[in-house]
Scaffold this motif. Structure first.
Motif, mmCIF file in Angstrom:
data_model
loop_
_atom_site.group_PDB
_atom_site.id
_atom_site.type_symbol
_atom_site.label_atom_id
_atom_site.label_comp_id
_atom_site.label_asym_id
_atom_site.label_seq_id
_atom_site.Cartn_x
_atom_site.Cartn_y
_atom_site.Cartn_z
ATOM 1 N N ARG A 25 0.502 -1.498 -0.105
ATOM 2 C CA ARG A 25 0.049 0.164 0.303
ATOM 3 C C ARG A 25 0.829 1.361 -0.246
ATOM 4 N N VAL A 26 1.726 1.171 0.683
ATOM 5 C CA VAL A 26 2.999 2.407 0.889
ATOM 6 C C VAL A 26 3.296 2.630 -0.975
ATOM 7 N N LEU A 31 3.719 5.086 -5.693
ATOM 8 C CA LEU A 31 4.276 5.638 -7.418
ATOM 9 C C LEU A 31 2.862 6.560 -7.484
ATOM 10 N N ALA A 32 1.726 6.828 -6.706
ATOM 11 C CA ALA A 32 0.931 7.478 -6.856
ATOM 12 C C ALA A 32 1.005 8.872 -7.540
ATOM 13 N N VAL A 33 1.908 8.686 -6.451
ATOM 14 C CA VAL A 33 2.909 10.561 -6.003
ATOM 15 C C VAL A 33 4.027 10.799 -6.888
ATOM 16 N N THR A 47 9.701 6.646 3.995
ATOM 17 C CA THR A 47 8.492 6.619 4.511
ATOM 18 C C THR A 47 8.313 5.638 6.035
ATOM 19 N N MET A 48 8.726 3.428 5.580
ATOM 20 C CA MET A 48 8.738 2.678 6.304
ATOM 21 C C MET A 48 9.381 2.846 7.109
ATOM 22 N N ILE A 49 10.653 3.572 6.703
ATOM 23 C CA ILE A 49 11.705 3.647 7.256
ATOM 24 C C ILE A 49 11.580 4.570 8.586
ATOM 25 N N TRP A 67 -2.021 7.958 8.704
ATOM 26 C CA TRP A 67 -0.907 8.543 8.917
ATOM 27 C C TRP A 67 0.103 8.053 8.570
ATOM 28 N N LEU A 68 0.135 6.847 7.792
ATOM 29 C CA LEU A 68 1.718 6.263 6.890
ATOM 30 C C LEU A 68 1.370 7.530 5.898
ATOM 31 N N TYR A 69 0.024 8.102 5.624
ATOM 32 C CA TYR A 69 0.054 8.796 3.655
ATOM 33 C C TYR A 69 0.913 10.284 4.300
ATOM 34 N N ALA A 70 0.736 10.223 5.890
ATOM 35 C CA ALA A 70 0.796 11.847 6.449
ATOM 36 C C ALA A 70 2.201 11.619 5.948
ATOM 37 N N ILE A 71 2.956 10.664 6.654
ATOM 38 C CA ILE A 71 4.725 10.470 6.698
ATOM 39 C C ILE A 71 5.122 10.393 5.304
#
Length: 86
Positions: A25-26, A31-33, A47-49, A67-71
């Protein structure tokens, strides 16, 4: 106990499960961004780190995906910001 709680407690196997669950998902968000595979790969990794470094501070006031999208978005913006002119 959820994987998130187990990750917070230092459970390595839970961390691996959490990464495996969220990585696709991340990466799709990245990829979209970023719109380029190499940039998306780097952005997803960063992002994951960052998320793993901040997971103890995640209060659950939003969903994990929000939360992950914000990061991811903050990471992308900081990568796109031009550096100082020298």
């Amino acid at each position: 106990m959820s994987d998130l709680e187990a990750v917070r407690r230092g459970d390595r196997e839970a961390r691996e499960r959490w990464i495996a669950e969220w990585w696709p998902r991340v990466y799709r968000m990245a990829l979209a961004v970023a719109q380029h595979e190499a940039d998306a790969e780097d952005l997803a990794q960063e992002t994951m780190i960052a998320a793993l470094g901040a997971i103890a501070r995640f209060r659950g006031e939003s969903s994990e995906s929000t939360w992950l999208y914000a990061i991811l978005w903050r990471t992308w913006k900081s990568r796109r910001r031009p550096g100082p002119v020298r």
